[in-house]
Scaffold this active site. Structure first.
Site, PDB file in Angstrom:
ATOM      1  N   THR A 335      10.356  77.371  36.190  1.00 50.03           N
ATOM      2  CA  THR A 335       9.681  78.617  35.829  1.00 50.03           C
ATOM      3  C   THR A 335      10.052  78.991  34.403  1.00 50.03           C
ATOM      4  O   THR A 335      11.205  78.795  33.989  1.00 50.03           O
ATOM      5  CB  THR A 335      10.044  79.755  36.811  1.00 50.03           C
ATOM      6  OG1 THR A 335       9.349  80.944  36.440  1.00 50.03           O
ATOM      7  CG2 THR A 335      11.537  80.029  36.830  1.00 50.03           C
ATOM      8  N   HIS A 388      23.937  77.058  47.542  1.00 53.34           N
ATOM      9  CA  HIS A 388      25.337  76.642  47.573  1.00 53.34           C
ATOM     10  C   HIS A 388      25.730  76.036  48.915  1.00 53.34           C
ATOM     11  O   HIS A 388      26.834  75.475  49.064  1.00 53.34           O
ATOM     12  CB  HIS A 388      26.222  77.854  47.286  1.00 53.34           C
ATOM     13  CG  HIS A 388      27.537  77.517  46.644  1.00 53.34           C
ATOM     14  ND1 HIS A 388      27.972  76.226  46.431  1.00 53.34           N
ATOM     15  CD2 HIS A 388      28.527  78.318  46.165  1.00 53.34           C
ATOM     16  CE1 HIS A 388      29.160  76.241  45.861  1.00 53.34           C
ATOM     17  NE2 HIS A 388      29.527  77.511  45.687  1.00 53.34           N
TER      18      HIS A 388
END
Length: 417
Positions: A335, A388
């Site tokens: 993006t 994560h």
């Protein structure tokens, strides 16, 4: 008499909103001619007449939500093109041309039956939901197109109940809205479009279902900008497309994904699905919200092919012509907030993907060349948001450093591609 129904659109799309009627009662339509535009969560679809004839009834208004299989209009196959409109005044709104309550009752019953259809879910998800006594309608999927999978059911089962036993929720009721503005001062109240509602829902969901973390770095864009300056005219003359930053970043991302493959993966339950192909989503801003069309097999495309594909997809997005195929199945997303002047941001994951790279504005900043010298260099901050749960800081930082190295020495991209 023939009924025009909402057709099957895709496995995960069960409803949409009529954004515009293209025909009105009394109009003659040919078989295959568009009569309405339907807005779904991802794309706009034109609904077509399955028989030729004169439209005698429109059963829904613009802005109404309809489900797959609902009858939205009636066509009289026997009527002639000269048949006068059902309503005396063609300018009257659709609701005044609606059928009577008796006529509409079968349609209403059919719509209610359709609304009772089960959510789209995998067999494993349905089996687990039955075992745990979970209503699939209450499960929030991670899949951006709404398909419920086994890990969605597991995540739902592990959450605490939303309401306490002392205050059971009443089905079909909503808490009273608390006004946060002065009712005596001017405001404008606008209904969110279906696409904006979906974007809002998905962005909130991914923050609740992923352990999202963002790491940053900065890139000296001198080498890329000098290369573009030297080659842009010849590139355009040969390929008839401009050489932009996106092809460099796409190539660098693909090379980094090959070195750090977990960033090109997704989580399904207790399994990690590592994808051995590189379908890169490119975020595009439109008037109706952000969409992420996908550049397929980016590793097999050259710079010109990538630039041409991105331009083609961006044009389709802004003209509301993207198909579901254009939006499905990306493995990683890029993006670029820099086109709007953003200097730094933390992009949100495009679930079920586990990585997204944010580009930002190129800005001249003083940079230490060595202990003696300082120079103004065109610098760009880049951000990598990652899940994560499966990606540790070492891999995330290594990925971003690899992207930085390739862009600061873009000739390496020829060897890495």
């Amino acid at each position: 008499m023939a009924e025009i129904k909402v057709p099957e659109l895709a496995e995960s799309i069960t409803e949409g909103t009529i954004s515009q009627w293209l025909k009105k009662p009394g109009d003659f339509v040919h078989k295959g001619e568009s009569i309405a535009e339907l807005e779904t969560d991802k794309v706009n679809v034109e609904l077509m007449a399955e028989e030729s004839g004169v439209i005698t009834q429109l059963l829904f208004n613009e802005g109404d939500t309809v489900r797959v299989g609902d009858t939205i209009a009636i066509v009289s196959a026997e009527a002639e093109a000269s048949t006068p409109p059902v309503a005396e005044a063609p300018q009257q709104p659709v609701q005044e041309m609606q059928p009577t309550a008796v006529q509409a009752e079968p349609v209403k019953q059919e719509a209610e039956a359709k609304s009772a259809q089960r959510p789209i879910a995998s067999p494993a998800a349905r089996k687990l939901a039955r075992e745990k006594g979970i209503d699939l309608a209450a499960v929030t999927p991670v899949d951006p197109l709404g398909r419920i999978r086994k890990h969605d059911v597991e995540a739902h089962a592990s959450r605490p109940a939303a309401a306490s036993p002392q205050t059971p929720a009443v089905e079909g009721t909503k808490p009273a809205a608390v006004e946060s503005f002065d009712p005596e001062k001017p405001v404008e109240r606008m209904k969110m479009s279906r696409r904006r509602q979906t974007i809002a829902k998905r962005l909130v969901e991914v923050q609740h279902t992923a352990a999202m973390l963002t790491t940053f770095n900065e890139i000296d864009m001198t080498a890329v900008m000098n290369l573009r300056k030297r080659r842009k005219d010849a590139f355009y003359q040969e390929h008839e497309v401009r050489l932009g930053f996106m092809s460099f970043f796409t190539k660098a991302v693909v090379a980094a994904l090959k070195k750090y493959p977990l960033l090109n993966a997704e989580i399904q339950g207790d399994e990690i699905i590592v994808k051995k192909y590189y379908d890169i989503g490119v975020a595009v801003s439109t008037d109706e919200g952000l969409v992420v069309p996908v550049v397929r097999d980016a590793d097999k495309k050259n710079f010109a092919e990538i630039e041409r594909e991105i331009l083609h997809l961006a044009t389709k997005a802004r003209e509301n012509k993207l198909s579901l195929k254009d939006l499905q199945g990306g493995t990683f997303t890029i993006t670029n907030g820099g086109v709007f002047g953003s200097l730094m941001s933390t992009p949100i994951l495009n679930g079920p993907q586990v990585g997204i790279l944010g580009m930002h504005k190129v800005q001249l900043r003083p940079v230490a060349i060595d202990e003696e010298r300082m120079e103004n260099r065109p610098m760009m901050y880049v951000a990598l948001s990652y899940d994560h749960r499966i990606i540790d800081g070492k891999e995330a930082v290594g990925f971003l450093v690899k992207v930085k190295e390739l862009l600061e020495d873009p000739e390496q991209l020829l060897l890495e591609s």
